[in-house]
Write a protein that holds these residues in place. Structure first.
Motif, PDB file in Angstrom:
ATOM      1  N   GLU A  29       0.221  -8.119   9.071  1.00 56.09           N
ATOM      2  CA  GLU A  29      -0.497  -6.982   9.612  1.00 56.09           C
ATOM      3  C   GLU A  29       0.260  -6.412  10.789  1.00 56.09           C
ATOM      4  OE1 GLU A  29      -4.935  -6.574   9.722  1.00 56.09           O
ATOM      5  OE2 GLU A  29      -4.580  -6.668  11.878  1.00 56.09           O
ATOM      6  N   THR A  30       0.211  -5.107  10.930  1.00 51.21           N
ATOM      7  CA  THR A  30       0.759  -4.439  12.096  1.00 51.21           C
ATOM      8  C   THR A  30      -0.296  -3.491  12.636  1.00 51.21           C
ATOM      9  OG1 THR A  30       2.614  -3.124  12.938  1.00 51.21           O
ATOM     10  CG2 THR A  30       1.775  -2.547  10.762  1.00 51.21           C
ATOM     11  N   GLY A  31      -0.254  -3.248  13.936  1.00 52.05           N
ATOM     12  CA  GLY A  31      -1.268  -2.396  14.526  1.00 52.05           C
ATOM     13  C   GLY A  31      -0.837  -1.837  15.858  1.00 52.05           C
ATOM     14  N   GLN A  33     -13.347  -1.643   8.387  1.00 50.42           N
ATOM     15  CA  GLN A  33     -12.209  -1.980   7.545  1.00 50.42           C
ATOM     16  C   GLN A  33     -12.354  -1.289   6.195  1.00 50.42           C
ATOM     17  OE1 GLN A  33     -10.454  -6.131   6.883  1.00 50.42           O
ATOM     18  NE2 GLN A  33     -11.641  -5.829   5.009  1.00 50.42           N
ATOM     19  N   ASP A  75      -7.051  -9.827   8.703  1.00 53.17           N
ATOM     20  CA  ASP A  75      -6.488  -9.604  10.020  1.00 53.17           C
ATOM     21  C   ASP A  75      -5.415 -10.607  10.330  1.00 53.17           C
ATOM     22  OD1 ASP A  75      -7.949  -7.428  10.851  1.00 53.17           O
ATOM     23  OD2 ASP A  75      -9.628  -8.666  11.480  1.00 53.17           O
ATOM     24  N   ASP A  76      -4.444 -10.185  11.141  1.00 54.38           N
ATOM     25  CA  ASP A  76      -3.391 -11.096  11.546  1.00 54.38           C
ATOM     26  C   ASP A  76      -3.708 -11.687  12.887  1.00 54.38           C
ATOM     27  OD1 ASP A  76      -0.861  -9.254  13.290  1.00 54.38           O
ATOM     28  OD2 ASP A  76      -3.009  -9.070  13.353  1.00 54.38           O
ATOM     29  N   GLY A  78      -2.977  -3.754   6.992  1.00 56.73           N
ATOM     30  CA  GLY A  78      -2.781  -5.100   6.469  1.00 56.73           C
ATOM     31  C   GLY A  78      -2.236  -5.111   5.052  1.00 56.73           C
ATOM     32  N   THR A  98      -0.320 -13.307   4.492  1.00 56.93           N
ATOM     33  CA  THR A  98      -0.737 -11.979   4.927  1.00 56.93           C
ATOM     34  C   THR A  98       0.143 -11.513   6.075  1.00 56.93           C
ATOM     35  OG1 THR A  98      -2.349 -12.871   6.497  1.00 56.93           O
ATOM     36  CG2 THR A  98      -3.148 -12.377   4.284  1.00 56.93           C
ATOM     37  N   ASN A 139      -5.231  -1.045  12.660  1.00 53.94           N
ATOM     38  CA  ASN A 139      -4.464  -2.112  12.029  1.00 53.94           C
ATOM     39  C   ASN A 139      -4.248  -1.802  10.557  1.00 53.94           C
ATOM     40  OD1 ASN A 139      -4.275  -3.624  14.356  1.00 53.94           O
ATOM     41  ND2 ASN A 139      -5.997  -4.956  13.846  1.00 53.94           N
TER      42      ASN A 139
END
Length: 275
Positions: A60-62, A117, A149-150, A78, A58, A76
């Protein structure tokens, strides 16, 4: 200046540097810090998990920014590969509120995160309605791209689709954050985690961690995350946190499962840029 006075001033200055955390200091946990208005952080992360149900990756960026004293907003995005290729998986807006003031003399700091989410390519409600006891029989549910989530982990993640680790389900999520400093270099943090999947029941879990700063640039720690319910997934992770500059933090972690339902091992990496 006398030598002993110089030594005292140096120790005070170094203690201040060690304390200079700015949030997003952990991989599995969320900490108390909220940026001042118009400041914030941009985060990115990657995780790889391996277990009996197969491998999954996985990313993720946020972004998270202060919008008022003691309050911030974040978002976020994902994506994941659960066995059939990469796909966009989730959009997760959230807010964080500091329940205790940063200037309080009381040594324990408390904050709250709440958000939602939106599962993009999963089947909403599928995991929650299918039940959580036989995760491997439901392997197709987490092969579909789902919420995940990361390093900023707002509600946890593992192979299985139950408990606080569900994939492909739109859900409310929240964390009660409690942290304290044992010394200028030692921080202890606890998160009480809750999710409410669309069409399902509330699930509860925990995350806890300890972080020791050797300097502003180098810190090591241990983190754990798990379920209170029948999903029975628990993970312990060793972490390294490296700050080559004041605005950049690199986070690395290696974890392993403590139960049969947990992944065998997990590799994690994350990057934080403060603005």
């Amino acid at each position: 200046m006398k030598p002993y006075i110089s030594l005292i001033l140096s120790l005070v200055a170094s203690a201040g540097v060690v304390r200079a955390h700015h949030g997003r200091d952990f991989l599995l946990l969320q900490d108390y810090n909220v940026p001042v208005p118009f400041a914030g952080v941009i985060t990115g992360g990657y995780s790889f998990e391996s277990g009996e149900g197969g491998d999954e990756s996985t990313v993720e960026t946020g972004v998270f920014t202060g919008v008022a004293p003691r309050a911030g907003l974040g978002l976020n995005l994902g994506a994941g590969d659960y066995g059939d290729g990469w796909d966009f998986s989730s959009v997760s807006p959230y807010t964080q509120i500091q329940l205790t003031p940063p200037t309080a003399k009381f040594p324990v700091r408390v904050a709250l995160i709440a958000g939602y989410q939106f599962a993009v390519n999963g089947e909403d409600g599928r995991d929650a309605e299918a039940g959580h006891d036989d995760h491997h029989d439901e392997h197709d549910a987490h092969e579909e791209a789902g919420g995940h989530d990361d390093a900023d982990v707002l509600h946890g993640h593992t192979h299985a689709a139950g408990g606080i680790h569900q994939h492909g389900v739109s859900q409310f999520f929240g964390r009660l954050i409690v942290e304290t400093d044992l010394t200028a270099a030692d921080k202890v943090l606890f998160n009480l985690i809750a999710i409410v999947p669309e069409g399902g029941k509330a699930e509860w879990g925990y995350a806890g961690g300890y972080r020791h700063s050797f300097s502003h640039a180098v810190a090591l720690g241990v983190e754990a995350i798990g379920d209170f319910g029948e999903a029975n997934q628990h993970e312990l992770m060793a972490g390294a946190y490296l700050a080559p500059t004041h605005t950049v933090l690199v986070r690395l972690g290696v974890g392993f499962g403590l139960t049969e339902e947990s992944p065998d091992y997990t590799l994690r990496g994350g990057l934080v840029w403060r603005f």
